[in-house]
Scaffold this motif. Structure first.
Motif, PDB file in Angstrom:
ATOM      1  N   UNK A   1       8.620  -8.753  20.043  1.00 28.82           N
ATOM      2  CA  UNK A   1       7.874  -8.457  18.828  1.00 28.82           C
ATOM      3  C   UNK A   1       6.429  -8.127  19.193  1.00 28.82           C
ATOM      4  N   UNK A   2       5.881  -7.189  18.464  1.00 27.22           N
ATOM      5  CA  UNK A   2       4.483  -6.834  18.611  1.00 27.22           C
ATOM      6  C   UNK A   2       3.753  -7.301  17.365  1.00 27.22           C
ATOM      7  N   UNK A   3       2.859  -8.251  17.520  1.00 25.65           N
ATOM      8  CA  UNK A   3       2.179  -8.849  16.378  1.00 25.65           C
ATOM      9  C   UNK A   3       0.834  -8.166  16.148  1.00 25.65           C
ATOM     10  N   UNK A   4       0.552  -7.834  14.883  1.00 24.50           N
ATOM     11  CA  UNK A   4      -0.745  -7.269  14.536  1.00 24.50           C
ATOM     12  C   UNK A   4      -1.467  -8.238  13.609  1.00 24.50           C
ATOM     13  N   UNK A   5      -2.759  -8.357  13.827  1.00 23.07           N
ATOM     14  CA  UNK A   5      -3.603  -9.266  13.049  1.00 23.07           C
ATOM     15  C   UNK A   5      -3.935  -8.594  11.721  1.00 23.07           C
ATOM     16  N   UNK A   6      -3.531  -9.244  10.635  1.00 25.27           N
ATOM     17  CA  UNK A   6      -3.747  -8.698   9.290  1.00 25.27           C
ATOM     18  C   UNK A   6      -5.032  -9.235   8.669  1.00 25.27           C
ATOM     19  N   UNK A   7      -5.412 -10.455   9.015  1.00 20.37           N
ATOM     20  CA  UNK A   7      -6.613 -11.061   8.439  1.00 20.37           C
ATOM     21  C   UNK A   7      -6.484 -12.570   8.396  1.00 20.37           C
ATOM     22  N   UNK A   8      -7.412 -13.202   7.713  1.00 16.39           N
ATOM     23  CA  UNK A   8      -7.442 -14.663   7.619  1.00 16.39           C
ATOM     24  C   UNK A   8      -6.498 -15.152   6.519  1.00 16.39           C
ATOM     25  N   UNK A   9      -5.882 -16.301   6.756  1.00 14.00           N
ATOM     26  CA  UNK A   9      -5.025 -16.892   5.725  1.00 14.00           C
ATOM     27  C   UNK A   9      -5.848 -17.184   4.473  1.00 14.00           C
ATOM     28  N   UNK A  10      -7.119 -17.517   4.657  1.00 15.13           N
ATOM     29  CA  UNK A  10      -7.972 -17.828   3.514  1.00 15.13           C
ATOM     30  C   UNK A  10      -8.259 -16.612   2.636  1.00 15.13           C
ATOM     31  N   UNK A  11      -7.933 -15.415   3.126  1.00  8.77           N
ATOM     32  CA  UNK A  11      -8.089 -14.205   2.308  1.00  8.77           C
ATOM     33  C   UNK A  11      -6.951 -14.044   1.298  1.00  8.77           C
ATOM     34  N   UNK A  12      -5.896 -14.845   1.461  1.00  7.52           N
ATOM     35  CA  UNK A  12      -4.773 -14.839   0.525  1.00  7.52           C
ATOM     36  C   UNK A  12      -4.907 -16.076  -0.352  1.00  7.52           C
ATOM     37  N   UNK A  13      -5.010 -15.928  -1.659  1.00  5.13           N
ATOM     38  CA  UNK A  13      -5.155 -17.115  -2.507  1.00  5.13           C
ATOM     39  C   UNK A  13      -3.915 -18.010  -2.452  1.00  5.13           C
ATOM     40  N   UNK A  14      -4.134 -19.306  -2.558  1.00  5.93           N
ATOM     41  CA  UNK A  14      -3.028 -20.256  -2.621  1.00  5.93           C
ATOM     42  C   UNK A  14      -2.185 -19.929  -3.851  1.00  5.93           C
ATOM     43  N   UNK A  15      -0.860 -19.878  -3.681  1.00 10.49           N
ATOM     44  CA  UNK A  15       0.083 -19.475  -4.720  1.00 10.49           C
ATOM     45  C   UNK A  15      -0.237 -18.073  -5.246  1.00 10.49           C
ATOM     46  N   UNK A  16      -0.655 -17.217  -4.309  1.00 10.00           N
ATOM     47  CA  UNK A  16      -1.002 -15.848  -4.670  1.00 10.00           C
ATOM     48  C   UNK A  16      -0.597 -14.884  -3.580  1.00 10.00           C
ATOM     49  N   UNK A  17      -1.116 -13.670  -3.657  1.00 10.52           N
ATOM     50  CA  UNK A  17      -0.713 -12.620  -2.724  1.00 10.52           C
ATOM     51  C   UNK A  17      -1.847 -11.640  -2.477  1.00 10.52           C
ATOM     52  N   UNK A  18      -1.687 -10.889  -1.418  1.00 10.17           N
ATOM     53  CA  UNK A  18      -2.560  -9.770  -1.087  1.00 10.17           C
ATOM     54  C   UNK A  18      -1.674  -8.607  -0.665  1.00 10.17           C
ATOM     55  N   UNK A  19      -2.201  -7.426  -0.774  1.00  8.71           N
ATOM     56  CA  UNK A  19      -1.466  -6.210  -0.475  1.00  8.71           C
ATOM     57  C   UNK A  19      -1.934  -5.641   0.863  1.00  8.71           C
ATOM     58  N   UNK A  20      -0.981  -5.226   1.695  1.00 12.92           N
ATOM     59  CA  UNK A  20      -1.280  -4.541   2.956  1.00 12.92           C
ATOM     60  C   UNK A  20      -0.663  -3.160   2.854  1.00 12.92           C
ATOM     61  N   UNK A  21      -1.481  -2.131   3.032  1.00 15.03           N
ATOM     62  CA  UNK A  21      -0.981  -0.758   2.972  1.00 15.03           C
ATOM     63  C   UNK A  21      -0.618  -0.295   4.380  1.00 15.03           C
ATOM     64  N   UNK A  22       0.614   0.208   4.523  1.00 13.21           N
ATOM     65  CA  UNK A  22       1.080   0.747   5.799  1.00 13.21           C
ATOM     66  C   UNK A  22       1.421   2.217   5.601  1.00 13.21           C
ATOM     67  N   UNK A  23       1.677   2.912   6.692  1.00 12.98           N
ATOM     68  CA  UNK A  23       2.029   4.337   6.580  1.00 12.98           C
ATOM     69  C   UNK A  23       3.394   4.534   5.919  1.00 12.98           C
ATOM     70  N   UNK A  24       4.173   3.468   5.792  1.00 17.46           N
ATOM     71  CA  UNK A  24       5.488   3.575   5.153  1.00 17.46           C
ATOM     72  C   UNK A  24       5.540   2.932   3.773  1.00 17.46           C
ATOM     73  N   UNK A  25       4.429   2.436   3.301  1.00 17.34           N
ATOM     74  CA  UNK A  25       4.419   1.801   1.991  1.00 17.34           C
ATOM     75  C   UNK A  25       3.677   0.483   2.008  1.00 17.34           C
ATOM     76  N   UNK A  26       3.663  -0.182   0.883  1.00 16.92           N
ATOM     77  CA  UNK A  26       2.887  -1.408   0.725  1.00 16.92           C
ATOM     78  C   UNK A  26       3.740  -2.653   0.992  1.00 16.92           C
TER      79      UNK A  26
END
Length: 108
Positions: A1-26
């Motif tokens: 597996x090749x792991x990519x760093x998306x960001x800090x866990x604290x950037x995602x709210x507890x019991x919430x979500x964040x969106x990551x945009x990729x070349x193939x979709x969100x």
């Protein structure tokens, strides 16, 4: 597996979500009350609802458009629909997403 760093866990709210945009979709990154993080397709296959705007409860997310519930471990929905899920892990407070799994994702 090749792991990519998306960001800090604290950037995602507890019991919430964040969106990551990729070349193939969100991809939605979902954080539980226990600080577990899951990665799954952001679009509900039924009505196209943005799952990252849904309600995270336990290890599930509810679609904001029609209340279908999806298991973030398996992607299985209560209404028979399925969403893609992706390997994700947290190391030293950073969220890592498996780039190889994203590369295998269908662009459709």
């Amino acid at each position: 597996m090749t792991w990519i760093d998306i960001g800090r866990i604290d950037d995602i709210p507890v019991r919430g979500a964040r969106l990551v945009k990729t070349h193939l979709g969100c991809i939605g990154l979902f954080r539980t009350a226990d600080d577990e993080v899951f990665a799954a397709a952001d679009t509900c296959p039924h009505k196209g609802g943005p799952l990252s705007e849904g309600i995270v409860h336990g290890q599930r997310v509810t679609c904001p458009l029609h209340n279908a519930v999806f298991d973030l471990n398996t992607g299985q929905g209560t209404d028979g629909y399925q969403i893609d899920t992706y390997p994700v892990r947290v190391e030293n407070g950073r969220v890592l997403l498996d780039a190889d799994a994203l590369g295998k994702r269908s662009a459709a």
